[in-house]
Structure formats: C-alpha cells, structure tokens
Design an enzyme around this catalytic site. Structure first.
Site, short mmCIF file in Angstrom:
data_model
loop_
_atom_site.label_atom_id
_atom_site.label_comp_id
_atom_site.label_asym_id
_atom_site.label_seq_id
_atom_site.Cartn_x
_atom_site.Cartn_y
_atom_site.Cartn_z
N GLY A 145 3.80 -3.57 -3.77
CA GLY A 145 3.67 -3.75 -5.22
C GLY A 145 4.10 -2.49 -5.91
O GLY A 145 5.22 -2.34 -6.40
N GLY A 202 0.75 -1.25 0.00
CA GLY A 202 0.00 0.00 0.00
C GLY A 202 0.78 1.29 0.00
O GLY A 202 0.18 2.36 -0.18
N ARG A 246 -5.89 2.86 -15.79
CA ARG A 246 -5.93 3.65 -14.56
C ARG A 246 -6.59 5.03 -14.73
O ARG A 246 -7.41 5.41 -13.91
CB ARG A 246 -4.53 3.80 -13.95
CG ARG A 246 -3.85 2.45 -13.67
CD ARG A 246 -2.60 2.57 -12.80
NE ARG A 246 -2.95 2.94 -11.44
CZ ARG A 246 -2.81 4.14 -10.94
NH1 ARG A 246 -2.27 5.10 -11.65
NH2 ARG A 246 -3.19 4.40 -9.71
N CYS A 258 -13.55 2.57 -28.47
CA CYS A 258 -14.86 3.19 -28.66
C CYS A 258 -15.58 3.40 -27.33
O CYS A 258 -16.59 2.74 -27.04
CB CYS A 258 -15.69 2.34 -29.60
SG CYS A 258 -14.85 2.16 -31.16
N GLU A 259 -15.01 4.25 -26.52
CA GLU A 259 -15.59 4.62 -25.23
C GLU A 259 -15.14 6.04 -24.94
O GLU A 259 -13.96 6.36 -25.13
CB GLU A 259 -15.01 3.76 -24.08
CG GLU A 259 -15.22 2.29 -24.18
CD GLU A 259 -16.53 1.80 -23.58
OE1 GLU A 259 -17.23 2.59 -22.92
OE2 GLU A 259 -16.84 0.62 -23.81
#
Ligand code: LLP
Length: 423
Positions: free
Chosen positions: A275, A239, A312, A342-343
């Site tokens: 991570g 985190g 993201r 296509c968004e």
C-alpha cells in the site's frame, strides 16, 4: 523517486505549480502524481518478475477509484478489508479473480458479496470466520477459495499501533493452531484451501522480519503438503516502509530479491499487498496558512487542514516534511503547525523549523498519499478535502470537495422534533 520538485522557487507536481492547483481547487487538497504512482507500481511489480506473482494493491492506503483504475490498467489486483473496498475495487475495474480479502471482522453481508463476486481468496483470520464462510458458501451453492492468515509471531520493529504479526495482536490464527484449522478447512465441502497468508505490520524498514515470517510460512506449507493439503498461493501481505524523514527502508528490488531467493524452487504463486510503498510518496496535502499566533511559549502556524484531513501525526506521532509551495529566504523559526480542530492533538508538526510564514501562503505536507485521505473524517463538521491527480501538464479533480449538504446527507429530523423546533 517522485515527481514533486521546485522549478525555480515554485514547488511543482510534474509540470504543474502547486500554487495553481491551490488557486483553482482550494485547500485543503490532496494532490497525487500520476507518473509517480505508475513508476512505483512498475518498479514494485518489475522487482518480482523472476517468479509468478500478483500485486494486490492495498486499497486501505488510498482507495480513490481513479488510483485503483490506474493500477487495474497496470495489471494490479486488490487487497481489501471490507465490502466497501470490494465495491470500490470492482467499480474501478479490478477483476474479482485478482482480489484477496483480509480482516478480522467480516460480516455476513460482506461475505455474501465477496462470494457472489467470486474473489480470488478469503484470508481467514479465525476458526469461527472459517465456519461462517463455509456456511454462507453452502447456502449460496458456491465454493469459497481460502487461505488462512497466520500470525507468525515476528516483531516487525515498527510503531506498536501498526504491528500486526505478534502473538498479542488480534490478527491471524496462531501459527501453532493453524495446522488444525487447515485440517478442518480441508474437510469442509464448500471450502477450497488454496493459500497461506500473513501480514506482519506496516512501515517496516528492514527485510529480516519479512524473511523470518516467510520462513515460518514455508515450514507450515511443507507440513501441510505432507498432510495432503496443497498450497498454491503464498501471500506475504504488505508493509514495506518509505522514507518520511531519515528512514532508509530497503529498495523494493532488494526486498523482492530476498523473497525470491527463498521461494524460487517452490511451486507457489506469490501474492503481495503493498500500500504505502506505492502511494505514500506519490501524494501531498496542500494547506493554507490562516493565522500566525505567538504565545509566550510557542509560535503556532494555524493552517486550514486538521487532524480530520490527516490524522497520522496525531494518531502515531508521525513525521511529515512540510514545504512552502513558494520558496522564500526568510529566517527559519521553530513553530507548531496546527489545524482548526478543537483538540490539542490536532497538529501536523511540532517544534518544526520553517521559514517565517505569512497569512495566505500555501504549505505542502509531504508523503501524504497513503493513509491520508483514506483516514479522513468529518469531525467538527468539516468537509472532506478535494483530491487531484496530476498527469504531466494537466490535472484532474478525482474527488470534489464535500459540501455542507454532503455533511448532513442521510440525516433526518423526526416529526416530533420538527414540531418542537418550530419547523
Ligand atoms: N495487507 C494487510 C492485511 C494490511 O492490514 C495492510 C495494512 C496492508 C496489506 C498494507 O500495508 P502497507 O504496505 O501500506 O504497509 N494507518 C497506518 C497504517 C495501517 C496499516 C494497516 N494495514 C499509518 O498511517 O501508518
């Protein structure tokens, strides 16, 4: 610290101009710096040298086997959340006794696989999961080492989609109910209680929520001790955040110091599951400018990387710096950098000031080493990008670009449709 720098006007990864990689491998393409990955791992690991610890790198951030192999060579373990991640970690040479397994929905097949591999411990997220693991261990004649992932109800002060340690989240076992669950676990013959675990969220930029969670875990561990349940491992999850823009997260050394201070006299081995802090700023995404389109209200830079490559910005409204790989002195202008999908949510940056771009130029989307490729999809039937690892003045393609054949692998057309389709 990372190894992406301009040498003159050329943006380089270590000693390789990124234009060279784009030219040889094509775009979109993820590029990782080996020196940065090693440095980040060593700094994080070194920060905890004052106490017994194990760094279980969080595979979900970036699971390429070359990267996992690199961390295995540095003594790292893995934090996994699926059978697929266990497979990757083992293939990459991470030893099973350094693997911890979290996740709220482990299936029977996944549980069996992890039991047979004899992983270090399962981080259990519900009492039904505890029952399931106990049952499968008994059937297989094995014993499962476990920790309970507790939900300490701490606000990590990060994006709601990546907060995990609040009462309302689906993760972990309520800390109040954990005592009972531990008692039950102690009485199960195929279960060995070894640890206590939490993970409160991702991209945290303050130390205090980690410490609050740690204090609650310590309290729980001492109550368990009084009940004769001895905890060996305290797993604080991952985190720790990174600077994407102006964030100023604590340095791993400060983070480690605060944790060690509160654990130093206790007999625990500490597990951490970083991570993003290891891989995030060790990677970028190269993309080519396809078209520039001006409408009465906006200017769009249309690039060949879309939300299928880097989700993201669309999913969390995340900010990623964008740098031209060849610096120019042209006038900056405010543009939207968008992909071919296509968004309308397919954007990499909105209202961003960038020097005027031309078709064919290559842009680097920075800080894309974590949750970039690992969240990529084939939406719009787009091949997933290539991944490249740079090591000094050499580079290696560590995942080749997918082909159209890869896209339909595993699909079949039943005979009755074939006939109708005239094939
Ligand atoms: N351990 C557990 C149990 C986790 O769920 C996670 C991340 C980590 C460790 C590693 O957290 P890190 O050190 O990377 O913050 N896709 C989102 C991030 C989701 C994180 C999920 N869990 C993003 O792109 O920001």
């Amino acid at each position: 610290m990372h190894h992406f720098h301009y040498q003159g006007d050329e943006l380089c990864c270590e000693n390789i101009p990124l234009r060279k990689i784009a030219g040889q491998v094509g775009t979109p393409c993820y590029v990782y710096s080996c020196a940065t990955l090693k440095h980040h791992f060593a700094v994080f690991d070194g920060a905890f040298h004052g106490m017994p610890h194990l760094i279980c790198y969080s595979v979900k951030a970036n699971g390429n086997i070359a990267i996992l192999g690199l961390f295995a060579a540095l003594g790292g373990g893995a934090d996994i959340v699926s059978g697929g991640e266990l497979f990757r970690a083992r293939r990459a040479g991470i030893s099973a006794d350094r693997i911890v397994y979290s996740g709220v929905g482990k299936t029977q097949a996944e549980i069996d696989y992890a039991l047979r591999e004899n992983i270090l411990m399962f981080n259990i997220e519900s009492t039904q999961e505890l029952e399931a693991i106990s049952r499968r261990a008994a059937v297989l004649g094995l014993k499962a080492r476990i920790a309970l992932r507790v939900n300490p109800d701490v606000d990590p002060k990060t994006h709601p989609y990546i907060s995990t340690g609040l009462k309302k989240n689906k993760f972990g076992i309520d800390i109040e109910q954990a005592i009972q669950a531990y008692e039950h676990a102690r009485d199960l013959k195929s279960i060995e209680v070894v640890g206590i675990d939490c993970h409160i969220g991702s991209q945290l930029t303050e130390i205090s929520p980690f410490i609050e969670a740690l204090e609650r875990l310590k309290l729980l561990a001492s109550r368990l001790e009084q009940m004769g349940i001895r905890i060996q491992y305290v797993d604080l999850g991952g985190g720790l955040g990174i600077p994407y823009r102006e964030e100023e997260p604590p340095h791993p050394r400060e983070y480690a110091k605060a944790i060690i201070e509160r654990l130093k006299d206790l007999p625990f081995k500490l597990i951490l599951e970083p991570g993003r802090v290891i891989v995030g700023n060790a990677g970028l995404l190269l993309t080519e400018v396809l078209y520039i389109k001006k409408t009465p209200s906006k200017e769009f830079i249309i690039v060949d990387a879309g939300m299928n490559d880097l989700v993201r910005p669309s999913l969390y409204g995340s900010y990623h710096e964008i740098e031209p790989v060849l610096k120019n002195q042209r006038e900056p202008r405010v543009v939207d950098v968008v992909g071919p999908i296509c968004e309308s949510s397919d954007f990499i940056a909105r209202d961003r000031s960038l020097p005027m771009m031309q078709q064919g130029e290559i842009l680097a989307v920075m800080s894309a080493g974590a949750y970039g490729f690992s969240m990529a999809s084939n939406y719009n039937s787009r091949n997933r990008a290539a991944e490249v690892l740079v090591d000094g003045d050499r580079f290696h393609v560590i995942r080749k670009r997918e082909s159209w054949e890869d896209l339909i692998r595993g699909e079949t057309m039943p005979e009755f449709i074939k006939g109708a389709a005239g094939q």
